[in-house]
Motif scaffolding. Structure first.
Motif, mmCIF file in Angstrom:
data_model
loop_
_atom_site.group_PDB
_atom_site.id
_atom_site.type_symbol
_atom_site.label_atom_id
_atom_site.label_comp_id
_atom_site.label_asym_id
_atom_site.label_seq_id
_atom_site.Cartn_x
_atom_site.Cartn_y
_atom_site.Cartn_z
ATOM 1 N N VAL A 228 0.826 -1.216 0.000
ATOM 2 C CA VAL A 228 0.000 0.000 0.000
ATOM 3 C C VAL A 228 0.857 1.261 0.000
ATOM 4 O O VAL A 228 0.371 2.341 -0.337
ATOM 5 C CB VAL A 228 -0.973 0.040 1.199
ATOM 6 N N ASP A 229 2.114 1.144 0.374
ATOM 7 C CA ASP A 229 3.029 2.283 0.396
ATOM 8 C C ASP A 229 4.450 1.734 0.515
ATOM 9 O O ASP A 229 4.648 0.531 0.700
ATOM 10 C CB ASP A 229 2.709 3.211 1.577
ATOM 11 N N THR A 230 5.415 2.625 0.404
ATOM 12 C CA THR A 230 6.829 2.258 0.524
ATOM 13 C C THR A 230 7.507 3.242 1.460
ATOM 14 O O THR A 230 7.276 4.454 1.373
ATOM 15 C CB THR A 230 7.529 2.302 -0.847
ATOM 16 N N GLY B 158 5.271 6.717 4.954
ATOM 17 C CA GLY B 158 5.633 6.194 3.642
ATOM 18 C C GLY B 158 5.693 7.289 2.598
ATOM 19 O O GLY B 158 5.215 8.411 2.809
ATOM 20 N N GLN B 159 6.248 6.971 1.440
ATOM 21 C CA GLN B 159 6.357 7.939 0.355
ATOM 22 C C GLN B 159 4.996 8.412 -0.128
ATOM 23 O O GLN B 159 4.867 9.528 -0.609
ATOM 24 C CB GLN B 159 7.132 7.326 -0.817
ATOM 25 N N GLY B 160 3.987 7.570 0.029
ATOM 26 C CA GLY B 160 2.632 7.933 -0.381
ATOM 27 C C GLY B 160 1.846 8.636 0.716
ATOM 28 O O GLY B 160 0.672 8.952 0.539
ATOM 29 N N LEU C 296 1.287 7.431 3.956
ATOM 30 C CA LEU C 296 0.745 6.575 5.015
ATOM 31 C C LEU C 296 1.603 6.689 6.267
ATOM 32 O O LEU C 296 2.800 6.411 6.241
ATOM 33 C CB LEU C 296 0.686 5.109 4.563
ATOM 34 N N ARG D 120 -2.510 -5.026 5.616
ATOM 35 C CA ARG D 120 -1.842 -4.287 4.548
ATOM 36 C C ARG D 120 -0.325 -4.369 4.742
ATOM 37 O O ARG D 120 0.152 -4.541 5.855
ATOM 38 C CB ARG D 120 -2.279 -2.818 4.537
ATOM 39 N N VAL E 154 3.508 -2.610 3.896
ATOM 40 C CA VAL E 154 4.316 -1.459 3.500
ATOM 41 C C VAL E 154 5.687 -2.002 3.097
ATOM 42 O O VAL E 154 6.325 -2.729 3.865
ATOM 43 C CB VAL E 154 4.459 -0.446 4.658
#
Length: 156
Positions: free
Chosen positions: A20-22, A39-41, A43, A67, A69
């Protein structure tokens, strides 16, 4: 009342196909037990592991709701080492317990002026660069070496 961020309580060997994100972390930051990350997105989540853990590039942090990551190695200041006697240079790096990434044609370490001077004195060619650092794990298991012991023997 503000909702608490989700918690990551487990580490997976891989993030799989659809994280879902990194989160991008340098080598030092990939050693953790409990920390709030974003996260980069965007989160925001809390890593809450049972023990201090070394996270590998490509691992997944499993949130309580299932989820995942992804963990990615962030770029950091490194130096590529080449030379005629690469095995000898690797021995000197290891003798100083310096984490090292090993390739067939070069060694890679984090920038360290003292180690770099030593290597130059030993005839190494050095090329500084920015990149992700993924050193070898310890001889007795996966991940980084968390100190070492010589049993009854000490350094002489």
């Amino acid at each position: 009342m503000t909702a608490l961020p989700p918690r990551a309580t487990r580490v997976l060997n891989t993030a799989g196909d659809a994280p879902v994100d990194t989160v991008r972390l340098d080598y030092a930051a990939r050693l953790l037990r409990r920390k709030r990350l974003v996260g980069q997105g965007g989160l925001e989540f809390l890593v809450d592991l049972e023990q201090v853990t070394s996270l590998d590039h490509g691992a997944g942090l499993c949130l309580e709701d299932g989820r995942i990551v992804a963990v990615a190695a962030a770029d950091e200041p490194l130096v590529a080492i080449t030379g005629q006697a690469l095995a000898r240079l690797a021995w000197h790096i290891g003798n100083r317990h310096t984490p090292c990434e090993i390739h067939s044609d070069r060694l890679v370490i984090q920038r360290d002026p003292v180690i770099e001077r030593m290597l130059t004195g030993l005839g190494a060619d050095l090329r500084p660069f920015m990149g992700p650092f993924r050193p070898e794990g310890g001889a007795y298991g996966h991940g980084r070496t968390m100190g070492h012991s010589h049993g009854e023997h000490a350094h002489g």
